[in-house]
Design an enzyme around this catalytic site. Structure first.
Site: not given
Ligand code: G3H
Length: 482
Positions: A161, A257, A291
């Site tokens: 993503n 993470e 996430c």
């Molecule tokens: O999908 C996991 C990412 O660390 C989320 O990052 O809060 O910038 O979308 P974000």
């Protein structure tokens, strides 16, 4: 032009020991938008993985002997190339992961900023002197010089993503602190990630300091994570894979993470006009494939009676469709992912949830769905959909909301909406999660904030300064006087 060297026709190359090299076989990468073939990703063998890691080993010590400023200058050159080539990279990124084009462009420029800030903050990291004689007067003659040293070869594994941002957030601090990096991007997203590597390489990295590992997860995955020359693994991805890494990697440090089921707790005095856009953006941005997406609303008292109609109203205006038109909801990364989200909605409906949706679905493009009166026997109450569906769970009081929020294997982030600061802080204190957002949606950024999860959401801390610390270890040299 810059990227011609990383391709051979439509097939991409691996980057090992300072050279872009063709592999025997490649895996086709198809666009989630329309199934168009974007290129062949190098399918490396285990022997090729060994060669890549061996070149990282050979390059690491000479790299660590350079000054931090010299390493930083090379990274800054790479960041500049990334910025200069942002439109081209964002274009491919949009095709490869079906994220809206505006966010893809932002991801690339945000990453150039991240690298720059990493270098700036790295320059400010200093060691310390710790004196003896504190606990025991007889140790007064001892002084510890505490410095930061690299681990060696870091394995950086990034998710689909954020192929650019979550790759650079691992690679840049590791390199700056004197490690070499074996970089394994997620299969979907790997072509974009190779562009990041090209920018960093062209910034002037010595041969072997950064290598790519691409290929079938089942072939390269267990092999690289258990490799004896890997000294630290920094991984973003699913909890399931994270648990496999933890089991297979032996006793090396891990930064991970993983999944989340971030709740938005709506207290009875919440300003709903303020909360609704946060909930919509937090739950449905990039079709919920983050996430940190809001993955459940926990509404206290009669709040849901007022909130649900407002959410329904706002959802009617959510733009859905082709990522190049910059909608909020875009096609999911695969049909399998869309089928899974659909199965969670079907299960909730069958068990009595009220489902609000247009019901439309075109292949892997799912329209935003709200499920009210969700109860804990429904999978949607506790599973992570990674898709555009938002369950609303109703509870009678704040204590129940906290208990329900904490009754989860995850603890990434949470949001609490309300007006009474004392209550907000009290709830924040009781929530078991890495970050609690008060009157705002859950999200990782800005990149200098600490980013961490409790329970099955992760190990270790990311975020610029924290990532620099996580990418290096303390070494203490003790001087004995007299
Ligand atoms: O999908 C996991 C990412 O660390 C989320 O990052 O809060 O910038 O979308 P974000």
């Amino acid at each position: 032009m810059l990227f011609d060297a990383i391709r051979n026709g439509t097939n991409y190359k691996k980057y090992v020991n300072g050279a872009w090299q063709a592999t025997q076989t490649t895996i086709p990468i198809l666009s989630p938008i329309d199934g168009a073939e974007l290129g062949g990703m190098p399918a490396m063998t285990r022997t090729e993985v060994d060669d890549a890691i061996a070149s990282c080993v050979a390059a690491q010590k000479p790299w660590a002997r350079k000054s931090l400023y010299e390493r930083g200058d090379i990274l800054l050159q790479g960041a500049q190339l990334l910025r200069a080539n942002a439109p081209e990279i964002a274009d491919l990124l949009t095709r490869e992961i079906a994220k809206d084009h505006k966010s893809c462009l932002l991801e690339v420029t945000r990453t150039a900023d991240l690298i720059q800030a990493t270098v700036e903050q790295g320059k400010a990291l200093v060691g310390e002197v710790v004196q003896g004689g504190v606990l025991d007067a007889d140790t007064r003659h001892k002084t510890a010089l505490v410095t930061r040293v690299p681990y060696g070869v870091v394995l950086a594994v990034s998710p689909f993503n954020y192929p650019i941002n979550l790759a650079a957030s691992k690679i840049a601090p590791a390199l700056l602190m004197g490690n070499s990096v074996a970089f394994k991007p997620s299969t979907q997203g790997s072509l974009s990630a190779l562009h990041l590597v090209r920018c960093l390489e062209q910034g002037g990295l010595p041969a072997g300091v950064l290598c790519t590992i691409t290929g079938e997860g089942s072939v390269v995955g267990p092999h690289m994570m258990a490799h004896p020359d890997i000294a630290l693994i920094n991984f973003t991805g699913s909890t399931g894979v994270g648990q496999k890494i933890a089991k297979g990697s032996g006793m090396i440090p891990l930064v991970m993470e993983l999944g989340g089921k971030d709740p938005a707790i709506i207290l009875p005095d919440a300003d709903l006009a303020r909360a609704v856009p946060h909930i919509i953006g937090g739950a449905f941005g990039y079709a919920g494939q983050r996430c940190t997406a809001i993955k459940r609303v926990i509404a206290v008292g009669d709040t849901a009676d007022r909130l649900v109609p407002l959410l329904q109203q706002a959802m009617a205006d959510i733009p859905v469709g082709n990522p190049f038109d910059d909608p909020l909801v875009t096609p999911l990364i695969s049909k399998k992912a869309a089928d899974y989200v659909q199965s969670l909605i079907d299960d909730a409906r069958a068990k009595g949830a009220d489902v609000y949706t247009t019901g439309k679905r075109q292949g892997n493009l799912l329209y935003p769905t709200l499920c009210d009166h969700v109860t804990e026997d429904m999978a949607l109450a506790h599973e992570e959909p990674f898709g555009p569906v938002l369950p609303v769970l109703r509870v009678s009081d704040t204590a129940e909301a906290v208990a329900l929020a904490n009754r989860s294997e995850y603890g990434l982030q949470a949001s609490v909406f309300g007006r009474d600061v004392d209550v907000l802080l009290d709830v924040a204190e009781q929530l078991d999660a890495g970050t609690i957002n008060l009157n705002g949606k859950t999200e990782r950024g800005p990149d200098n904030f600490p980013f961490l999860g409790t329970k099955n959401s992760g190990i270790g801390v990311q975020g610029i300064r924290y990532a620099l610390e996580a990418s290096s270890q303390l070494k203490s040299i003790v001087i004995h006087r007299g």
